[in-house]
Write an enzyme that holds these catalytic residues in place. Structure first.
Site, PDB file in Angstrom:
ATOM      1  N   SER A 110       0.823  -1.203   0.000  1.00 49.59           N
ATOM      2  CA  SER A 110       0.000   0.000   0.000  1.00 49.59           C
ATOM      3  C   SER A 110       0.859   1.256   0.000  1.00 49.59           C
ATOM      4  O   SER A 110       1.921   1.311   0.632  1.00 49.59           O
ATOM      5  CB  SER A 110      -0.899   0.007   1.237  1.00 49.59           C
ATOM      6  N   GLN A 130       0.688  -0.261  -4.755  1.00 52.70           N
ATOM      7  CA  GLN A 130      -0.694   0.207  -4.854  1.00 52.70           C
ATOM      8  C   GLN A 130      -0.779   1.686  -4.516  1.00 52.70           C
ATOM      9  O   GLN A 130      -0.139   2.155  -3.586  1.00 52.70           O
ATOM     10  CB  GLN A 130      -1.576  -0.596  -3.899  1.00 52.70           C
ATOM     11  N   TYR A 132      -3.627   5.178  -4.329  1.00 54.46           N
ATOM     12  CA  TYR A 132      -4.919   5.818  -4.486  1.00 54.46           C
ATOM     13  C   TYR A 132      -4.712   7.080  -5.335  1.00 54.46           C
ATOM     14  O   TYR A 132      -3.578   7.441  -5.666  1.00 54.46           O
ATOM     15  CB  TYR A 132      -5.499   6.208  -3.123  1.00 54.46           C
ATOM     16  N   ARG A 167     -19.073   4.022  11.743  1.00 54.58           N
ATOM     17  CA  ARG A 167     -19.068   2.638  12.180  1.00 54.58           C
ATOM     18  C   ARG A 167     -20.124   2.508  13.274  1.00 54.58           C
ATOM     19  O   ARG A 167     -20.000   3.128  14.332  1.00 54.58           O
ATOM     20  CB  ARG A 167     -17.698   2.238  12.761  1.00 54.58           C
ATOM     21  N   ASP A 311     -10.939 -10.196  -4.149  1.00 50.36           N
ATOM     22  CA  ASP A 311     -10.577 -10.204  -2.732  1.00 50.36           C
ATOM     23  C   ASP A 311     -11.813  -9.936  -1.898  1.00 50.36           C
ATOM     24  O   ASP A 311     -12.826  -9.448  -2.389  1.00 50.36           O
ATOM     25  CB  ASP A 311      -9.480  -9.173  -2.435  1.00 50.36           C
ATOM     26  N   GLY A 312     -11.709 -10.284  -0.617  1.00 50.95           N
ATOM     27  CA  GLY A 312     -12.809 -10.066   0.302  1.00 50.95           C
ATOM     28  C   GLY A 312     -13.381 -11.368   0.836  1.00 50.95           C
ATOM     29  O   GLY A 312     -14.024 -12.121   0.111  1.00 50.95           O
ATOM     30  N   GLY A 313     -13.122 -11.655   2.099  1.00 47.26           N
ATOM     31  CA  GLY A 313     -13.737 -12.807   2.752  1.00 47.26           C
ATOM     32  C   GLY A 313     -13.025 -14.125   2.598  1.00 47.26           C
ATOM     33  O   GLY A 313     -13.531 -15.154   3.060  1.00 47.26           O
ATOM     34  N   ARG A 315     -10.936 -17.013   3.589  1.00 52.78           N
ATOM     35  CA  ARG A 315     -10.480 -17.511   4.886  1.00 52.78           C
ATOM     36  C   ARG A 315      -9.896 -18.919   4.818  1.00 52.78           C
ATOM     37  O   ARG A 315      -9.341 -19.410   5.798  1.00 52.78           O
ATOM     38  CB  ARG A 315     -11.646 -17.512   5.896  1.00 52.78           C
ATOM     39  N   GLY A 334      -6.195 -10.060   2.837  1.00 48.00           N
ATOM     40  CA  GLY A 334      -5.816  -8.935   3.671  1.00 48.00           C
ATOM     41  C   GLY A 334      -5.865  -9.284   5.150  1.00 48.00           C
ATOM     42  O   GLY A 334      -4.842  -9.551   5.780  1.00 48.00           O
TER      43      GLY A 334
END
Length: 392
Positions: A110, A130, A132, A167, A311-313, A315, A334
């Site tokens: 990052s 990476q 932004y 949040r 990506d995401g979840g 496991r 991640g």
């Protein structure tokens, strides 16, 4: 093998150990999801809705996992996803890069990382940088050129971020810098986690909340919130901006944050080498479906034109296999590796990667596939309403 003091047998066990070892604010920052956490939870739950169609005889004696991502050969289809400032362990991204290199895979770094790109590339030459859209074209190109000079092999541009900080469960307090006032404020959390404090004491430093890869020539590294402030004030990028950066970079180029087929097609038009189907780990627009739900529509829209990552979840290794069967080239992880690092440093990251690699092999065996490249939708049982996204 069963879990021991130095080995955990699942990512779930790594998470449990991370929770025990990290101060509450650090741990909560790792598990955060925007607003209600609907997307965060769906990222994990969606994988559980997909079933397998196994075989039981004439199974392959050997299974091959090697593939390539963004021009980089990797030993198995799991890549380290770029994550911001890592106060999880003193060596941060450098330790992660070493573990990834030892496992034969690539490191995503990052621009908000706590370690300089030069140090990370030295630990793992297969590093993707990476960024932004922070600070306008000149500043962005300056950072990309620094990464190129360091030896980075590909550029990733992340576009999915709406600056929502709400949040419902309460965001953990994160200080601008660890000065005396902040240390006094967080002292009660630290006292409850003496192993965490001891690791940093042995390292001879406090957690670094600056972002060295966002510093220009002759500039001090900005704090995380200083860099975030610059990002918020930067005009939002257009597809023309992205195509410009792609042309300036000239090498392997990925666009991260794709959830809609239209954006996938625009990314192809902009010259992307790869796209990552991603909802920012549930930290962007809450209520967005799981990334794996969006994958089939994106594959239908642009499959074969670019490499598709997701990506995401993720496991377990079986999650990786499900993603590949739906058309992904590889997955990015991640939270899983961050929990591993919190549990046991560099060895913990290596532990997580080995868990995933073993799980991939087991799923390939059960499906009767000799290679990750042989996986296809027919290996899966997918509910009719699984995608929940427009197909065209």
């Amino acid at each position: 093998m069963a879990s021991t003091k130095e080995w955990f047998e699942s990512v779930a066990e790594a998470q449990r150990r991370a929770k025990k070892r990290l101060p509450k604010s650090v741990y909560m920052a790792l598990v955060a999801g925007s607003e209600q956490g609907i997307t965060l939870e769906d990222n994990v739950r969606a994988f559980g809705e997909i079933g397998f169609r196994p075989h039981i005889a004439d199974l392959p004696q050997q299974r091959e996992q090697a593939t390539s991502v963004l021009g980089q050969a990797i030993a198995f289809p799991v890549v380290i996803s770029p994550t911001g400032v890592q106060a999880v362990s003193p060596e941060g991204e450098v330790a992660v890069a070493r573990a990834a290199a030892a496992a034969g895979t690539a490191m995503g770094l990052s621009s908000f990382a706590s370690k300089p790109v030069e140090d990370v590339v030295a630990a793992n030459p297969a590093t993707f940088f990476q960024t932004y859209w922070v600070g306008g074209r000149d500043r962005i190109l300056q950072r990309a050129e620094r990464a190129r000079a360091a030896g980075v092999t590909a550029l990733i541009v992340t576009l999915d971020w709406t600056f929502a900080t709400r949040r419902d469960w309460g965001s953990p307090p994160i200080p601008e810098r660890l000065d005396l006032k902040a240390m006094l404020r967080f002292a009660p959390e630290g006292i409850l986690r003496p192993r965490y404090l001891l690791d940093w004491a042995r390292h001879g430093a406090l957690p670094d909340l600056t972002t060295p890869n966002l510093a220009g020539p002759g500039e001090d590294a900005p704090t995380f919130f200083g860099a975030y402030g610059e990002w918020m004030q930067t005009p939002l990028p257009t597809w023309e901006d992205i195509a410009w950066l792609r042309e300036q970079w000239g090498g392997p180029f990925a666009i991260k944050g794709i959830m809609h087929p239209d954006d996938a097609r625009r990314a192809v038009d902009a010259g992307a080498t790869a796209i990552s189907v991603s909802n920012h780990g549930g930290n962007n627009l809450d209520g967005t479906p799981a990334s794996i739900r969006a994958l089939p529509a994106v594959v239908e829209a642009v499959g074969g034109q670019v490499e598709i990552l997701v990506d995401g979840g993720v496991r377990r290794g079986s999650d990786v296999v499900k993603a590949l069967a739906l058309g992904a080239r590889a997955v990015l992880i991640g939270r899983a590796y961050l929990w591993g690092m919190a549990a046991n440093g560099e060895k913990g990251v290596a532990n997580v990667l080995q868990i995933l690699r073993s799980g991939i092999d087991e799923a390939l065996l059960g499906l009767g596939r000799s290679s990750v490249h042989d996986l296809c939708p027919e290996d899966l049982i997918v509910p009719p309403d699984f995608t929940r996204l427009p197909q065209k």
